[in-house]
Design a protein around this motif. Structure first.
Motif, PDB file in Angstrom:
ATOM      1  N   GLY B  28      20.019  18.759   7.510  1.00 25.66           N
ATOM      2  CA  GLY B  28      18.726  18.899   6.844  1.00 25.66           C
ATOM      3  C   GLY B  28      18.768  18.489   5.379  1.00 25.66           C
ATOM      4  N   HIS B  29      19.782  17.714   5.007  1.00 27.64           N
ATOM      5  CA  HIS B  29      19.920  17.274   3.618  1.00 27.64           C
ATOM      6  C   HIS B  29      18.934  16.166   3.287  1.00 27.64           C
ATOM      7  CE1 HIS B  29      24.369  18.776   3.270  1.00 27.64           C
ATOM      8  NE2 HIS B  29      23.485  19.754   3.215  1.00 27.64           N
ATOM      9  N   ALA B  87      38.070  -2.157   4.999  1.00 27.31           N
ATOM     10  CA  ALA B  87      38.180  -0.889   4.270  1.00 27.31           C
ATOM     11  C   ALA B  87      37.727   0.210   5.224  1.00 27.31           C
ATOM     12  CB  ALA B  87      37.289  -0.878   3.034  1.00 27.31           C
ATOM     13  N   VAL B  88      37.789   1.453   4.735  1.00 25.65           N
ATOM     14  CA  VAL B  88      37.160   2.552   5.458  1.00 25.65           C
ATOM     15  C   VAL B  88      35.863   2.887   4.730  1.00 25.65           C
ATOM     16  CG1 VAL B  88      37.374   4.916   6.310  1.00 25.65           C
ATOM     17  CG2 VAL B  88      39.398   3.460   6.177  1.00 25.65           C
ATOM     18  N   TYR B  89      34.782   2.950   5.474  1.00 24.43           N
ATOM     19  CA  TYR B  89      33.474   3.244   4.897  1.00 24.43           C
ATOM     20  C   TYR B  89      33.088   4.671   5.290  1.00 24.43           C
ATOM     21  CZ  TYR B  89      33.229  -1.665   3.782  1.00 24.43           C
ATOM     22  OH  TYR B  89      33.512  -2.905   3.259  1.00 24.43           O
ATOM     23  N   PHE B  90      32.790   5.465   4.260  1.00 23.86           N
ATOM     24  CA  PHE B  90      32.414   6.851   4.488  1.00 23.86           C
ATOM     25  C   PHE B  90      30.943   7.060   4.150  1.00 23.86           C
ATOM     26  CE2 PHE B  90      36.267   9.060   5.474  1.00 23.86           C
ATOM     27  CZ  PHE B  90      37.275   8.330   4.874  1.00 23.86           C
ATOM     28  N   CYS B  91      30.284   7.780   5.017  1.00 21.41           N
ATOM     29  CA  CYS B  91      28.942   8.256   4.756  1.00 21.41           C
ATOM     30  C   CYS B  91      29.056   9.707   4.278  1.00 21.41           C
ATOM     31  CB  CYS B  91      28.156   8.183   6.066  1.00 21.41           C
ATOM     32  SG  CYS B  91      26.490   8.819   5.990  1.00 21.41           S
ATOM     33  N   ALA B  92      28.136  10.153   3.454  1.00 23.52           N
ATOM     34  CA  ALA B  92      28.133  11.545   3.005  1.00 23.52           C
ATOM     35  C   ALA B  92      26.687  11.984   2.826  1.00 23.52           C
ATOM     36  CB  ALA B  92      28.900  11.697   1.692  1.00 23.52           C
ATOM     37  N   SER B  93      26.489  13.295   2.771  1.00 25.14           N
ATOM     38  CA  SER B  93      25.150  13.799   2.491  1.00 25.14           C
ATOM     39  C   SER B  93      25.248  15.032   1.604  1.00 25.14           C
ATOM     40  CB  SER B  93      24.396  14.136   3.785  1.00 25.14           C
ATOM     41  OG  SER B  93      24.894  15.333   4.367  1.00 25.14           O
ATOM     42  N   SER B  94      24.158  15.319   0.889  1.00 20.64           N
ATOM     43  CA  SER B  94      24.081  16.531   0.079  1.00 20.64           C
ATOM     44  C   SER B  94      22.665  17.082   0.151  1.00 20.64           C
ATOM     45  CB  SER B  94      24.479  16.266  -1.378  1.00 20.64           C
ATOM     46  OG  SER B  94      23.557  15.384  -1.995  1.00 20.64           O
TER      47      SER B  94
END
Lengths: 111, 116
Positions: B28-29, B87-94
């Motif tokens: 729910g970010h 590369a390594v691709y990271f997703c993130a949420s806040s």
């Protein structure tokens, strides 16, 4: 330019040893500093530090911030093989959500 | 029950191809991010979206185009892949964009992209 520098880049110790990881920073409008642990996949959050001299502790891990000298340390006591990971330091800038990361310290704990 | 998920986990492709990586969060970010981690483990932000609006756009080649169809999804499309994109691709949420105080970012498991 905003910068976060970690040292050492790599550290190999024996189980049971105590280690200290360093993070220094040069950023404008500093508010907080973060430590993450990255094993094989995603970084996982360890600590957020905002005030100088106040130690944050979680089990065998502890961290402290020095805003005058612009650095933080992460201590791990009685290390275990499960502590082997890359430890990342990061500082949020530009309205708090853009994270600038250091290069990381690769910690290897040998049995 | 995964909080931030990415697909695929691994992607191997030839130079010049176009590929997409998908990210979804069920926390729910309001804010989502894409990071790139190179072979030396240096993690660098690429983009950030808040409620489908682009708020951070770092110096990234315009072959990279993020798309946010809704606030729970942030996809990354890469055109004309090059060797250096490996590369390594990271997703993130806040929770939100944290204009005053930092909001903890939760990272996905990463997508390892290899360009041959």
């Amino acid at each position: 330019e905003d910068k976060v520098v970690q040292s050492p880049l790599s550290l190999v110790v024996h189980e049971g040893d105590t280690v200290t990881l360093n993070c220094s920073y040069e950023v404008t409008n500093f508010r907080s500093l973060l430590w993450y642990k990255q094993e094989k996949k995603a970084p996982t959050f360890l600590f957020m530090l905002t005030s100088s001299g106040i130690e944050k502790k979680s089990g065998r891990l502890s961290s402290i911030l020095d805003k005058k000298e612009l650095f933080s340390i992460l201590n791990i006591t009685a290390t275990q093989t499960g502590d082997s990971a890359v430890y990342l330091c990061a500082v949020p800038i530009q309205g708090a959500q853009k994270l600038v990361f250091g290069q990381g310290t690769r910690l290897t704990i040998n049995p | 029950d995964t909080a931030v998920s990415q697909t695929p986990k691994y992607l191997v492709t030839q130079m010049g191809n176009d590929k997409s990586i998908k990210c979804e969060q069920n926390l729910g970010h309001d804010t989502m991010y894409w990071y790139k981690q190179d072979s030396k483990k240096f993690l660098k932000i690429m983009f950030s979206y808040n409620n489908k609006e682009l708020i951070i756009n770092e110096t990234v080649p315009n072959r990279f185009s993020p798309k946010s169809p809704d606030k729970a999804h942030l996809n990354l499309h890469i055109n004309s892949l090059e060797l250096g994109d490996s590369a390594v691709y990271f997703c993130a949420s806040s929770q939100d964009r944290g204009t005053v105080n930092y909001n903890e970012q939760f990272f996905g498991p990463g997508t390892r992209l290899t360009v041959l």
